[in-house]
Design an enzyme around this catalytic site. Structure first.
Site, short mmCIF file in Angstrom:
data_model
loop_
_atom_site.label_atom_id
_atom_site.label_comp_id
_atom_site.label_asym_id
_atom_site.label_seq_id
_atom_site.Cartn_x
_atom_site.Cartn_y
_atom_site.Cartn_z
N GLU A 1 0.80 -1.23 0.00
CA GLU A 1 0.00 0.00 0.00
C GLU A 1 0.83 1.29 0.00
O GLU A 1 0.83 2.07 0.95
CB GLU A 1 -1.00 -0.02 1.17
N GLU B 1 -5.31 -8.11 -1.45
CA GLU B 1 -6.19 -7.72 -0.33
C GLU B 1 -7.56 -7.33 -0.84
O GLU B 1 -7.70 -6.58 -1.80
CB GLU B 1 -5.61 -6.52 0.44
#
Length: 321
Positions: free
Chosen positions: A78, A196
């Protein structure tokens, strides 16, 4: 005990059970992820240099070289805006800026890892904007020194971009941000792993909206995935209560079975079987998709193959036929 010895035990148990392990550099600091205020939005900060980040990846990659089910390293989780020298900066892709150019950093790290361990390991590269944006790969793709080792990683959640889209609008957004990488015949074509996505396990959003839409996209495109999260209870960290219920967890709070009457686990199992490719050697080949394979043998999600050796893993695309 030190964290690394605990990781050794976790890896050992997983590989003994033939669970594939992808080692993810989630944060530099041992904290809950993620925000633009945690100073972990880039791969380096004041406490952790890029050199230390690369050295850590090499240490981990070589530490588990004999564990055949340790199949990949995810370079960084991320990428996002972060405070750097008192200013908010954003990661970039191909800008040439030594501080923010994530593509360049991923290439440097990949080269070092593959030099130390050229066999048996995939390199997973996340996109920008919390791993939701791989648009710039279209004009600046990743090319590794060792072929068939690259996998792109994407995330998707109800927040922050869904905005009540129809299923068709949501799927169009995913294709525009990263799904286009699955298209055959381009310089940027490559495997995509959705590393994810997740939703409340009590089923509050299961019948309409984002959750059925993302499941449909994963199934239609035959995308391999990792669900956030398995654990039934919280760890320590900002805004976490140690031992509290993990609302997105597949497991219940006693870790004795699935949470939420098992509806999350059942939903994931329904989209688990590959149907476009890669596929088992004795099946009919299908359209290009993404996956982890050994030779031309597909290793199914949550599955295993006892015949694999430690040098057998590669990322692959299958053509129509």
């Amino acid at each position: 005990r030190k964290a690394l010895s605990i990781l050794d035990d976790v890896v050992s148990v997983c590989t003994r059970e033939h669970l594939m392990v992808i080692l993810d550099n989630h944060m530099s600091d041992g904290e809950w992820c993620c925000s633009e205020q945690d100073s972990n939005g880039l791969w380096h900060n004041k406490r952790w240099s890029e050199a230390a980040w690369v050295e850590s990846h090499i240490e981990i990659a070589t530490r588990y070289r004999n564990e055949q089910y340790v199949v990949a390293v995810e370079l960084r989780n991320e990428l996002r805006g972060t405070s750097f020298n008192g200013s908010l900066v954003q990661p970039t892709w191909g800008s040439g800026d030594r501080i923010t150019d994530w593509r360049a950093a991923a290439l440097r790290a990949s080269a070092a890892i593959l030099q130390a361990r050229p066999f048996g390991l995939l390199i997973v590269v996340d996109g920008l904007a919390y791993s939701t944006n791989l648009r710039d790969v279209a004009h600046s793709p990743i090319e590794l020194a060792v072929p068939n080792r690259l996998v792109y990683s994407a995330h998707d959640y109800l927040w922050p971009m869904y905005n009540g889209f129809t299923k068709e609008q949501h799927h169009a957004q995913l294709r525009e941000r990263w799904g286009y990488l699955l298209e055959e015949g381009h310089a940027y074509t490559g495997p995509v792993w959705v590393s994810e996505f997740g939703e409340w396990h009590d089923g509050r959003n299961y019948k309409h909206g984002w959750w059925p839409s993302i499941l449909a996209y994963l199934e239609t495109e035959d995308l391999d995935f990792a669900y956030w999260r398995l654990d039934g209870t919280e760890s320590r960290g900002t805004s976490r209560v140690f031992g509290g219920e993990a609302g997105f967890g597949i497991m219940n709070t006693s870790w004795s079975g699935p949470a939420g009457s098992g509806i999350t686990l059942a939903a994931l199992q329904r989209i688990q079987r590959p149907h476009l490719g890669p596929i088992p050697k004795d099946g009919a080949k299908g359209r290009s998709s993404s996956g982890i394979v050994a030779g031309d043998r597909h290793i199914e999600r949550f599955g295993h193959d006892d015949a694999l050796g430690p040098q057998g893993w590669q990322a692959a695309k299958f053509t129509k036929g």
